[in-house]
Design a protein around this motif. Sequence first.
Motif, PDB file in Angstrom:
ATOM      1  N   ILE A  89       0.655  -1.270   0.107  1.00 11.12           N
ATOM      2  CA  ILE A  89      -0.158   0.060  -0.037  1.00 11.12           C
ATOM      3  C   ILE A  89       0.902   1.188   0.042  1.00 11.12           C
ATOM      4  O   ILE A  89       0.725   2.109  -0.750  1.00 11.12           O
ATOM      5  N   ARG A  90       1.990   1.165   0.825  1.00 10.32           N
ATOM      6  CA  ARG A  90       2.768   2.220   0.895  1.00 10.32           C
ATOM      7  C   ARG A  90       3.607   2.693  -0.306  1.00 10.32           C
ATOM      8  O   ARG A  90       3.556   3.845  -0.724  1.00 10.32           O
ATOM      9  N   THR A  91       4.476   1.735  -0.760  1.00  7.03           N
ATOM     10  CA  THR A  91       5.290   1.763  -1.939  1.00  7.03           C
ATOM     11  C   THR A  91       4.617   1.716  -3.382  1.00  7.03           C
ATOM     12  O   THR A  91       4.521   2.648  -4.156  1.00  7.03           O
ATOM     13  N   SER A  92       3.556   0.866  -3.660  1.00  7.64           N
ATOM     14  CA  SER A  92       2.697   0.819  -4.655  1.00  7.64           C
ATOM     15  C   SER A  92       1.815   1.583  -5.189  1.00  7.64           C
ATOM     16  O   SER A  92       1.332   2.272  -6.090  1.00  7.64           O
ATOM     17  N   ILE A  93       1.164   1.997  -3.919  1.00  5.99           N
ATOM     18  CA  ILE A  93      -0.082   2.820  -4.012  1.00  5.99           C
ATOM     19  C   ILE A  93      -0.147   4.287  -3.414  1.00  5.99           C
ATOM     20  O   ILE A  93      -0.278   5.388  -4.158  1.00  5.99           O
ATOM     21  N   CYS A  94       0.335   4.223  -2.482  1.00  9.85           N
ATOM     22  CA  CYS A  94       0.304   5.788  -1.935  1.00  9.85           C
ATOM     23  C   CYS A  94       1.294   6.652  -2.051  1.00  9.85           C
ATOM     24  O   CYS A  94       1.295   7.988  -2.351  1.00  9.85           O
ATOM     25  N   ILE A  95       2.695   6.076  -2.333  1.00  9.78           N
ATOM     26  CA  ILE A  95       3.744   7.205  -2.949  1.00  9.78           C
ATOM     27  C   ILE A  95       3.148   7.693  -4.056  1.00  9.78           C
ATOM     28  O   ILE A  95       3.287   9.128  -4.178  1.00  9.78           O
ATOM     29  N   PRO A  96       2.964   6.905  -5.315  1.00  6.23           N
ATOM     30  CA  PRO A  96       2.221   7.525  -6.535  1.00  6.23           C
ATOM     31  C   PRO A  96       0.822   8.182  -6.363  1.00  6.23           C
ATOM     32  O   PRO A  96       0.182   8.537  -7.286  1.00  6.23           O
ATOM     33  N   GLY A  97       0.038   7.815  -5.183  1.00  9.40           N
ATOM     34  CA  GLY A  97      -1.237   8.153  -5.073  1.00  9.40           C
ATOM     35  C   GLY A  97      -2.152   7.545  -5.946  1.00  9.40           C
ATOM     36  O   GLY A  97      -2.675   8.350  -6.592  1.00  9.40           O
ATOM     37  N   LEU A  98      -1.925   6.313  -6.004  1.00  9.62           N
ATOM     38  CA  LEU A  98      -2.900   5.593  -7.125  1.00  9.62           C
ATOM     39  C   LEU A  98      -4.197   5.578  -6.772  1.00  9.62           C
ATOM     40  O   LEU A  98      -4.612   5.349  -5.495  1.00  9.62           O
ATOM     41  N   ASN A  99      -5.120   5.389  -7.772  1.00  5.26           N
ATOM     42  CA  ASN A  99      -6.595   5.348  -7.821  1.00  5.26           C
ATOM     43  C   ASN A  99      -7.172   3.832  -7.142  1.00  5.26           C
ATOM     44  O   ASN A  99      -7.804   3.322  -7.955  1.00  5.26           O
ATOM     45  N   VAL A 100      -6.665   3.431  -5.896  1.00  4.71           N
ATOM     46  CA  VAL A 100      -6.816   2.236  -5.573  1.00  4.71           C
ATOM     47  C   VAL A 100      -7.807   2.180  -4.292  1.00  4.71           C
ATOM     48  O   VAL A 100      -7.488   3.205  -3.413  1.00  4.71           O
ATOM     49  N   LYS A 101      -8.916   1.614  -4.258  1.00  2.15           N
ATOM     50  CA  LYS A 101      -9.623   1.525  -3.005  1.00  2.15           C
ATOM     51  C   LYS A 101      -9.365   0.120  -2.243  1.00  2.15           C
ATOM     52  O   LYS A 101      -9.540  -1.004  -2.909  1.00  2.15           O
ATOM     53  N   ILE A 102      -9.454   0.174  -0.936  1.00  5.45           N
ATOM     54  CA  ILE A 102      -9.158  -0.661  -0.285  1.00  5.45           C
ATOM     55  C   ILE A 102     -10.114  -1.017   0.987  1.00  5.45           C
ATOM     56  O   ILE A 102     -10.564  -0.089   1.495  1.00  5.45           O
TER      57      ILE A 102
END
Lengths: 314, 283
Positions: A89-102
Amino acid sequence: MLWLNQRKAYGESLVRLGRQNSRVVVLEADLGKSTMSCFFQDAFPERYFEMGIAEANMIATAAGLSLTGKIPFAGSFAVFATGRAYDQIRTSICIPGLNVKICGSSAGLSDFGDGSTHQSIDDLALMRVLPNMTVLSPVDAVETEKMVMAMAEHDGPVYLRVCRNDLPVLTDPDVPWQIGQITEVKPDGDIALLATGVMVSLGLEAAEQLAREGIRLKVVNISTIKPLDADRLVEVLRGCRAFVTAEEHSVIGGLGSAVHEALSGRLNLPSAMIGIADQFGTSAYNWQELLAHYGLTSEAIAKAAMRLDRETAR
Amino acid sequence: MLDSNQQARIEDLAWKIRYHIIEMTGVGKAGHIGGSCSAADIVAALYGWKMKHDPQNPHWPERDRFVMSKGHAALAQYAALAACGYFPEAELRHVKKLNGMLQGHPDLRRTPGIEANSGSLGQGLSIGVGMALGLRLDHLESKVFVMLGDGELAEGQVWEAAMAAANFKLDNLVGLLDCNRIQATGEIAQRFNTYPFTEKWQAFGWQVIEIDGHDVAAVCAALEQADQVSGRPTMIVAHTVKGKGIPFAENTAAYHNGILTEDLYRQALVDLEQKRRDETCCG
């Protein structure tokens, strides 16, 4: 009072979203029957990905799907969706701010039987500390539905905390909701309760108990844990002599921490924090028993409010 | 099939990538020379020949994707992107500058042409799985290329992704395993033995093609062979030399993230210049 299930609302809302938007895809790690994303699987099998019991891969796969323009909703139990896949979540999603819902399902102590491994006392803390993340903690099934729809509209990562058990419905399906909203469920009071999830309805019970003692408790539903609107917080606390925070989560890092961080240097009121006191969960026969064991009760809220009322009496 | 002009162009790009890697590392600062140089020929074959991409339109929906899962080899990718025209080559002078465009590890929000964030090892193949699923849903022919390090294979998530790619029959996903045999602290065989690779990937349901990762013709042939497979992903197991092209840095963990002295910096560039002269006169 009507009681409805947040998980069911999550699954049904995904189907509604799926009909509206072909970019919505859903991922699960063998818990779709529990998170109820299985409804989406039945409706849109080609857009549903069973990822096996491999949460780290599921979350980073969701990142990849979002990079092709999809709006992925990845679900699991809250402990696994956050802790097991934290670095993804940190590296792949939040750093680039990707549009992923968990979706963190069976959150808090709501999976009462399964014990400490399955009870998330730390999911809000883990998700809240991540830059770019939005953190939602619905009060009831109706709000859950509005949140799922809002998540798809919001461009960026969002974490949704979902309770396993039925909860009283406190909100109105016809009243619009938006991310960041702070709602006064019971507006008048000298002491304020700032609560999230099940603690809001327990707060309403506490307000009734306190009324008999002549103490007025204002009850506030904070269902967006992050971003937390500090101006709005100051506004709802105007006229209150003290406040209590309450959450089905560790007192470290959750709503209580967020509120105190937001008010620090702005508003100095006596306060109390109700939550799980820096310890893991445990198995129990039912949820109520477990909530009581950790002091997450209307009586505990009332007691804290009474103490603050006494200490701040003019 | 690759003609000799194409091969020369890829080799020239690979040379340029190595030259830029040394320039970006500079003097007195740490830089991931070893794993960037071992990857250079494969990166050159992808950007210079194999991939459909448009530097003027980095978000072209039909482009092929490249994910550098071993994110510490970002220098090789930055050099390729600059050489292709995603941004001016002068930008390469500012790698790791405070809040700059070229971070220590790939960042898609900052650098045109970067497709995914990586740096915490083991995540890129999963991202590639997601991209491959998304492209397939959209009925796009685009392919996804993910470069992994052999040291990275110790990360369990790689094998979760390996199973997922086979489960979903992702024949639009190609892995490139940069087998330079050396992780940060020494030889994989000595430090934490994860061999054999080919058998593992085969057992996980992948087509495996084993090649010399510095033989550009072999790299391109393997990439073409990957196009032929249907119903399963391909892993190109590329045998490489850590620090390839920089003689003093070859086959040593010392330059995994090494610091060049003024003398060694000059030496590296002189060696590269010499290699280019040798190739021009004899090649």
